[in-house]
Design a protein around this motif. Structure first.
Motif, PDB file in Angstrom:
ATOM      1  N   ILE A  74       3.262  -1.013   4.281  1.00 27.05           N
ATOM      2  CA  ILE A  74       2.691   0.277   3.908  1.00 27.05           C
ATOM      3  C   ILE A  74       3.836   1.260   3.699  1.00 27.05           C
ATOM      4  CG2 ILE A  74       1.292   2.229   4.673  1.00 27.05           C
ATOM      5  CD1 ILE A  74      -0.450   0.318   6.216  1.00 27.05           C
ATOM      6  N   TYR A  75       3.808   1.976   2.567  1.00 24.38           N
ATOM      7  CA  TYR A  75       4.820   2.980   2.246  1.00 24.38           C
ATOM      8  C   TYR A  75       4.126   4.346   2.280  1.00 24.38           C
ATOM      9  CZ  TYR A  75       7.465  -1.075   0.709  1.00 24.38           C
ATOM     10  OH  TYR A  75       8.109  -2.279   0.654  1.00 24.38           O
ATOM     11  N   LYS A  96       5.995  -4.192   7.183  1.00 24.31           N
ATOM     12  CA  LYS A  96       6.482  -3.046   7.956  1.00 24.31           C
ATOM     13  C   LYS A  96       5.739  -1.790   7.512  1.00 24.31           C
ATOM     14  CE  LYS A  96       9.756  -5.715   9.667  1.00 24.31           C
ATOM     15  NZ  LYS A  96       9.680  -6.239  11.051  1.00 24.31           N
ATOM     16  N   ILE A  97       6.013  -0.690   8.198  1.00 17.87           N
ATOM     17  CA  ILE A  97       5.535   0.624   7.784  1.00 17.87           C
ATOM     18  C   ILE A  97       6.763   1.484   7.508  1.00 17.87           C
ATOM     19  CG2 ILE A  97       4.275   2.700   8.445  1.00 17.87           C
ATOM     20  CD1 ILE A  97       2.520   0.983  10.222  1.00 17.87           C
ATOM     21  N   TYR A  98       6.855   2.019   6.297  1.00 18.49           N
ATOM     22  CA  TYR A  98       7.986   2.864   5.916  1.00 18.49           C
ATOM     23  C   TYR A  98       7.498   4.306   5.787  1.00 18.49           C
ATOM     24  CZ  TYR A  98      10.241  -1.583   4.897  1.00 18.49           C
ATOM     25  OH  TYR A  98      10.766  -2.850   5.000  1.00 18.49           O
ATOM     26  N   MET A  99       8.087   5.181   6.599  1.00 18.47           N
ATOM     27  CA  MET A  99       7.704   6.592   6.619  1.00 18.47           C
ATOM     28  C   MET A  99       8.776   7.402   5.886  1.00 18.47           C
ATOM     29  SD  MET A  99       4.959   6.279   8.469  1.00 18.47           S
ATOM     30  CE  MET A  99       4.588   8.008   8.732  1.00 18.47           C
ATOM     31  N   ILE A 144       0.851  -1.185   0.000  1.00 18.13           N
ATOM     32  CA  ILE A 144       0.000   0.000   0.000  1.00 18.13           C
ATOM     33  C   ILE A 144       0.889   1.237   0.000  1.00 18.13           C
ATOM     34  CG2 ILE A 144      -1.676   1.347   1.328  1.00 18.13           C
ATOM     35  CD1 ILE A 144      -2.816  -1.264   2.367  1.00 18.13           C
ATOM     36  N   ILE A 145       0.610   2.164  -0.917  1.00 11.23           N
ATOM     37  CA  ILE A 145       1.380   3.409  -1.018  1.00 11.23           C
ATOM     38  C   ILE A 145       0.456   4.583  -0.716  1.00 11.23           C
ATOM     39  CG2 ILE A 145       2.737   4.911  -2.517  1.00 11.23           C
ATOM     40  CD1 ILE A 145       3.578   2.439  -4.079  1.00 11.23           C
TER      41      ILE A 145
END
Length: 648
Positions: free
Chosen positions: A261-262, A284-287, A240-241
């Motif tokens: 999630i990006y 993961k979640i990439y911020m 998911i972007i």
């Protein structure tokens, strides 16, 4: 599913109460009968209740005489008396307090009567109770050493008894335990058309009904309703972007991360249950730069440790958490540099350890951590604490680097409570685990906080108006020996602590109270000096012969409560003890105050001025409370004795 599927089946008032006098009203009689009918017809192989509900419904408070079993010994293996019953009654009886006269439920309702009883216990139950259960023909399983583990119980019910589905029927407390563990899969609610009692208990004690969505509603027994709710679960199966300027939102859902999630924009979780590091998942979640994440009224549960951060920030990120509960978590969030803002408030951290919030603030960054509760009650089931990395910040719950040098950041009104059983398990158990630290920050102001039972402490340069009780290694200051930073420990109370303050260069300890403390009270972390202790009170102080080492204290002498250090470099500074009061001090083969170093210091190591000593004694050979002289070897190996502490 490798565990029993759980349907929580309850009767509830229209305002959400499940206990109270309303259950006995004539208006509710038909609805109650419908509840029992559903209990018989729902596709389950049995039902499960807590001790109080079982006692009120079936045993009536009867308890056997265990005296006949005195002296028996049993290992903690599960006992299966019958694994082919038509129906089972599982009793969550953690301490072994229920008394059964037979191995089956005695009740006229076929939904209950004849069900084979399974006692669910913890391993610290007494052996005599196990003997009684075996003699009566009652099965029992263990689900936890000294704390109940819902998932373990459900796995054993399926594996040992073939129970695919079980009805969870109260009370409120045990319902809440299963809900908080994420072990309630479906709700079956008979809602009666009356208000509950004001002091009645809710469906889930200590929790709420978030994370479920209504699947079916059916009118039964007049105005009563049968409500069927299922978990509102979402699985992140594909990437998911969230683009810059976009908002990604999740409300009241159970979220699993099979993929990632990006986020370039804003990501919000509100009222969600978030699971990460589950088996066979790596989501993961990439911020990315400038992005923002918010957690509000969520529950975050970690299922394992892979050494990678679940939320990985890049730069200029903003992080907010409010009213969120973190369970068994580690390696949660990392922002490598120039984090814009971190605000954590009204959250609870239960059995969490290193790498929870690991970030580096930019020079205009803001950090506020307040009104939070941190508890260590037991070691997580998985290997949460083992980390062979030498970077000690990876062992710290809150590691906050950088930030403005003019301290505008706060760690305020937080409490840290560590159960003694946790320390014993982690630090003295069969397998040595890494230490758990709770805070490390150079510029964060620590104020109005309470700390109890810590076996490793906080690394901070501003500690004010705090209380420490039963701690080992309470405060560490300026461990990186930054000459530009002054450290302050002001107006704090230390009670029954040891290895209390590890003082770095330029530390000021002012107006503090040390009550019933022992071993190292103020000791240096380097030979730089510059430690000043002013206007403090020391009462009921003991230096005994049991001088267990703290991992940061191995280089300095351990035969004194207060140790000053300074070496021969001109930039090193003297240390001071001024206007302090000592009362009821007992020193065994050591000193109250002493100096340390490897070479002749540049000037005096320290001075003691205008201090009072009442009822203070020592058993050392010199009969002195203060060791004011030290000896050093010169280049010819000759021993030179010099005065290093001035007393006035």
């Amino acid at each position: 599913m490798n565990r029993a599927y759980v349907i929580c089946h309850m009767t509830m008032s229209i305002d959400g109460k499940v206990t109270g006098d309303f259950l006995g009203l004539e208006k509710c009689e038909d609805a109650i009968e419908e509840y029992y009918r559903l209990n018989r017809e729902l596709p389950a192989q049995g039902f499960m209740c807590g001790r109080v509900t079982m006692e009120e419904s079936f045993t009536g408070g009867w308890y056997p005489d265990l005296g006949k079993y005195e002296g028996v010994k049993f290992d903690r293996s599960d006992f299966i008396a019958d694994n082919d019953a038509e129906r089972y009654a599982a009793a969550v009886d953690r301490f072994g307090k229920l008394g059964w006269k037979t191995a089956e439920i005695d009740d006229d309702d076929p939904g209950y009567g004849g069900a084979h009883i399974i006692e669910i216990l913890c391993e610290d139950v007494q052996d005599e109770f196990l003997a009684y259960l075996q003699e009566t023909g009652i099965s029992y399983i263990f689900a936890g050493k000294d704390e109940f583990e819902p998932e373990t119980a459900l796995m054993k019910l399926k594996e040992l008894f073939g129970i695919d589905t079980i009805l969870l029927e109260g009370g409120s407390i045990i319902n809440g335990v299963f809900k908080e563990a994420g072990m309630v899969d479906e709700l079956s609610i008979v809602q009666v058309p009356v208000m509950g009692d004001p002091d009645g208990k809710p469906m889930f004690y200590g929790s709420d009904m978030k994370g479920f969505e209504l699947k079916n509603s059916e009118n039964i027994a007049g105005e009563a309703k049968w409500l069927c709710l299922e978990k509102d679960e979402i699985y992140i199966e594909e990437r998911i972007i969230i683009e810059k300027g976009e908002l990604g939102e999740y409300f009241d859902q159970i979220v699993h991360f099979n993929n990632s999630i990006y986020c370039y924009g804003e990501l919000t979780f509100n009222g969600c249950a978030i699971y990460y590091n589950e088996p066979d998942t790596d989501g993961k979640i990439y911020m990315y730069q400038g992005s923002k994440i918010t957690l509000k009224d969520c529950t975050v549960i970690c299922r394992g440790r892979d050494g990678k951060r679940f939320i990985q920030g890049e730069k200029e990120n903003s992080v907010y958490a409010e009213g969120t509960k973190f369970i068994d978590c580690s390696d949660f969030l990392m922002v490598e540099y120039d984090c814009k803002e971190l605000v954590i408030s009204k959250c609870e951290f239960l059995n969490c350890c290193g790498g929870m919030f690991d970030l580096y603030l930019d020079q205009q960054g803001h950090c506020s951590i307040y009104d939070n509760v941190i508890k260590q009650e037991k070691r997580a089931a998985f290997n949460l604490y083992k980390n062979n990395s030498i970077e000690w910040y990876k062992k710290t719950v809150f590691w906050i680097g950088g930030g403005p040098s003019t301290c505008g950041m706060e760690f305020k009104n937080n409490s840290v409570t560590v159960d003694p059983a946790f320390n014993e398990d982690i630090y003295t158990g069969k397998e040595r685990y890494d230490a758990v630290y709770y805070l490390a920050s150079k510029y964060l102001e620590v104020t109005d906080c309470s700390f109890e039972g810590m076996s490793r402490g906080i690394d901070a340069c501003y500690v004010r108006n705090c209380s420490f009780k039963d701690c080992d290694g309470a405060v560490l200051t300026n461990l990186d020996f930054d000459k530009k930073v002054f450290s302050y420990v002001e107006n704090c109370t230390f009670e029954n602590c040891m290895n209390v303050i590890l003082a770095g260069f330029e530390t000021r300890v002012t107006e503090c109270r040390f009550i019933s403390c022992r071993r190292g009270i103020v000791r240096p972390s380097s030979l730089m000096g510059g430690v000043y202790i002013n206007d403090c009170e020391f009462k009921d102080i003991v230096l005994d012969q049991n001088r267990a080492r703290h991992e940061f204290l191995d280089v300095f002498r351990d035969d004194a409560c207060i140790v000053f250090a300074r070496d021969s470099r001109p930039e090193c500074e003297t240390n001071g003890l001024v206007n302090c009061r000592f009362e009821n001090v007992s020193i065994k083969d050591g000193y109250l105050i002493a100096a340390d170093g490897y070479e002749k210091p540049f000037g005096e190591v320290g001075f003691v001025h205008n201090c009072s000593f009442t009822n203070c004694k020592t058993d050392n050979a010199q009969g002195k409370l203060i060791d004011d002289k030290s000896s050093f070897k010169n280049i010819f190996r000759k021993n030179i004795v010099v005065e290093v502490i001035r007393i006035s």
